[in-house]
Design a protein around this motif. Sequence first.
Motif, mmCIF file in Angstrom:
data_model
loop_
_atom_site.group_PDB
_atom_site.id
_atom_site.type_symbol
_atom_site.label_atom_id
_atom_site.label_comp_id
_atom_site.label_asym_id
_atom_site.label_seq_id
_atom_site.Cartn_x
_atom_site.Cartn_y
_atom_site.Cartn_z
ATOM 1 N N GLN A 335 -3.438 -4.695 0.578
ATOM 2 C CA GLN A 335 -2.062 -4.594 0.129
ATOM 3 C C GLN A 335 -1.525 -3.168 0.267
ATOM 4 O OE1 GLN A 335 -0.906 -7.629 0.204
ATOM 5 N NE2 GLN A 335 -0.070 -7.755 -1.858
ATOM 6 N N LYS A 336 -2.383 -2.190 0.002
ATOM 7 C CA LYS A 336 -1.973 -0.789 0.146
ATOM 8 C C LYS A 336 -1.587 -0.492 1.589
ATOM 9 C CE LYS A 336 -3.565 3.993 -0.505
ATOM 10 N NZ LYS A 336 -4.704 4.856 -0.935
ATOM 11 N N ILE A 337 -2.382 -0.985 2.526
ATOM 12 C CA ILE A 337 -2.086 -0.783 3.939
ATOM 13 C C ILE A 337 -0.798 -1.506 4.316
ATOM 14 C CG2 ILE A 337 -2.915 -1.230 6.286
ATOM 15 C CD1 ILE A 337 -5.792 -0.914 5.091
ATOM 16 N N TYR A 338 -0.624 -2.722 3.780
ATOM 17 C CA TYR A 338 0.606 -3.491 4.016
ATOM 18 C C TYR A 338 1.819 -2.674 3.560
ATOM 19 C CZ TYR A 338 2.951 -8.027 4.764
ATOM 20 O OH TYR A 338 3.722 -9.051 5.241
ATOM 21 N N LYS A 339 1.733 -2.079 2.369
ATOM 22 C CA LYS A 339 2.845 -1.280 1.848
ATOM 23 C C LYS A 339 3.085 -0.042 2.714
ATOM 24 C CE LYS A 339 3.768 -0.589 -2.419
ATOM 25 N NZ LYS A 339 3.679 -0.127 -3.825
ATOM 26 N N GLN A 340 2.010 0.569 3.204
ATOM 27 C CA GLN A 340 2.172 1.713 4.094
ATOM 28 C C GLN A 340 2.887 1.297 5.374
ATOM 29 O OE1 GLN A 340 -2.187 3.117 3.662
ATOM 30 N NE2 GLN A 340 -1.126 4.953 4.323
ATOM 31 N N CYS A 341 2.559 0.120 5.879
ATOM 32 C CA CYS A 341 3.223 -0.397 7.082
ATOM 33 C C CYS A 341 4.716 -0.575 6.846
ATOM 34 C CB CYS A 341 2.601 -1.723 7.510
ATOM 35 S SG CYS A 341 0.946 -1.590 8.194
ATOM 36 N N ILE A 342 5.065 -1.037 5.651
ATOM 37 C CA ILE A 342 6.481 -1.205 5.313
ATOM 38 C C ILE A 342 7.157 0.164 5.209
ATOM 39 C CG2 ILE A 342 8.088 -1.992 3.530
ATOM 40 C CD1 ILE A 342 6.002 -4.197 2.856
ATOM 41 N N ALA A 343 6.529 1.072 4.469
ATOM 42 C CA ALA A 343 7.112 2.394 4.232
ATOM 43 C C ALA A 343 7.301 3.181 5.525
ATOM 44 C CB ALA A 343 6.234 3.182 3.262
ATOM 45 N N GLU A 344 6.375 3.008 6.469
ATOM 46 C CA GLU A 344 6.447 3.760 7.724
ATOM 47 C C GLU A 344 7.262 3.062 8.802
ATOM 48 O OE1 GLU A 344 2.557 4.957 9.054
ATOM 49 O OE2 GLU A 344 1.935 5.594 7.040
ATOM 50 N N GLY A 345 7.816 1.889 8.471
ATOM 51 C CA GLY A 345 8.630 1.163 9.434
ATOM 52 C C GLY A 345 7.829 0.378 10.455
ATOM 53 N N LEU A 346 6.524 0.273 10.239
ATOM 54 C CA LEU A 346 5.682 -0.449 11.199
ATOM 55 C C LEU A 346 5.961 -1.947 11.175
ATOM 56 C CD1 LEU A 346 2.232 1.339 10.678
ATOM 57 C CD2 LEU A 346 4.210 2.071 12.014
ATOM 58 N N VAL A 347 6.230 -2.495 9.991
ATOM 59 C CA VAL A 347 6.524 -3.923 9.891
ATOM 60 C C VAL A 347 7.782 -4.252 10.695
ATOM 61 C CG1 VAL A 347 7.235 -5.766 8.325
ATOM 62 C CG2 VAL A 347 5.324 -4.305 7.704
ATOM 63 N N ASP A 348 8.783 -3.392 10.638
ATOM 64 C CA ASP A 348 9.997 -3.602 11.438
ATOM 65 C C ASP A 348 9.668 -3.632 12.928
ATOM 66 O OD1 ASP A 348 11.711 -3.752 9.270
ATOM 67 O OD2 ASP A 348 12.185 -1.615 9.292
ATOM 68 N N ILE A 349 8.792 -2.711 13.348
ATOM 69 C CA ILE A 349 8.404 -2.677 14.761
ATOM 70 C C ILE A 349 7.709 -3.973 15.147
ATOM 71 C CG2 ILE A 349 6.867 -1.552 16.441
ATOM 72 C CD1 ILE A 349 7.403 1.096 14.922
ATOM 73 N N PHE A 350 6.782 -4.422 14.311
ATOM 74 C CA PHE A 350 6.047 -5.657 14.607
ATOM 75 C C PHE A 350 6.996 -6.853 14.682
ATOM 76 C CE2 PHE A 350 2.347 -3.471 12.268
ATOM 77 C CZ PHE A 350 1.815 -2.988 13.453
ATOM 78 N N ILE A 351 7.859 -6.988 13.695
ATOM 79 C CA ILE A 351 8.758 -8.140 13.653
ATOM 80 C C ILE A 351 9.768 -8.076 14.800
ATOM 81 C CG2 ILE A 351 10.571 -9.288 12.312
ATOM 82 C CD1 ILE A 351 8.981 -8.549 9.788
#
Length: 424
Positions: A335-351
């Motif tokens: 979950q911590k890594i998931y939150k880091q992905c959100i904070a760093e904009g990585l989730v946006d890149i993936f989606i």
Amino acid sequence: MGMTMTQKILAAHAGLESVAAGQLIEAKLDVVMANDITGPMALPIVKQMSDKVFDKDKVVFVPDHFTPNKDIKSAENSKAIREYAKEQGLSWYFEQGKSGVEHAILPEAGVVAAGECIIGADSHTCTYGALGAFSTGVGTTDIATGMATGELWFKVPSAVKFVLSGKPGPYVTGKDIIIHIIGKIGVDGALYKSMEFVGDGIANLTMDDRFTMANMAIEAGAKNGIFPVDELTEEYLREHTKKEYKVYSADEDAQYDDVVEINLGEVRPTVAFPHLPGNAKTIDEIEAMEPIKIDQVVIGSCTNGRITDMRKAAAILKGHTVHPDVRVMVVPATQKIYKQCIAEGLVDIFIDAGCAVNTPSCGPCMGGHMGVMAAGERCVSTTNRNFVGRMGHVESLIYLASPEVAAASAIAGCIANPEKVGGR
């Protein structure tokens, strides 16, 4: 006679001045871990042996394989370990939503530390050797014995020394290095031995590289994989754990069955072809073949679901779109890594690229859920095993790769060279 790093840890936990390869010992345990598949099977045995665990601070349950629960049986398994953890007052029970994949969450949460003797009812428990611990996977009866008594017998392993030199080139990670090594020595090249990594090349490996390499020691048949504790390790330990730890170093006259020299600068991005982790081919060899079209990509798992893995995959995918014939699952390991992905904009890149971002789970890796394949489908995966039927149908095919090769392949629609897709 001198001892290896692993032998020194085992000797200390057995209360002996020294041990030798092949010797049978009984060692005290610092951590005993099970998951939602192995834990429920161990509980009836534990209850026959004792009405309580040996130490509520040293027994750990992580529901991660079939969570979020995919069916009624999975839910019952999770319920069994949840209720037992509560009954026993365990300090370490990682509930869904507050957890992640076991071999990522235990180091992150500070449960494991250097110099410890650790067992887990999962073969990739050898991951924690990256921290300078002896850690190994065991079966259900052994894990039950460990939970009840805090001790377990071991046959002291002999060792193979891997001397790492040089610096990895661009797009070469711990995943490429360990697949290269397994390809070199074979999937039984370290059978019931300790894979001990040494050399000045280690300074050029991140902690996540080391976790990945220790994680896959079992794929060479090893009892464990282990790295020396250096400044980077100690920095990691200071950041993540409050436990006291002890640093062990191999004696200069330690005995090794073999010494393997690895120049990291010569390692290329490497992929393990079906159906063995040792079926290694470099990206250059693959580019000389007919394109290998793929249907699925999985980026995550206990091997490559950490934040640096997410960043590397995102760097490749940024500004690109997943090939129309490919589906991609990105699974942050905690979950911590998931939150880091959100904070760093990585989730946006993936989606934006067309990936599905899934909650932390082992699901796709072992064909449990969230990525099961049909007959004839091919997957490039950052997981650790590509056995027949591992991720679904027995006629599906798995290619093990780094996050960067996986991301490049997702864009190209076939196994692709990250050097030619971009990123860094």
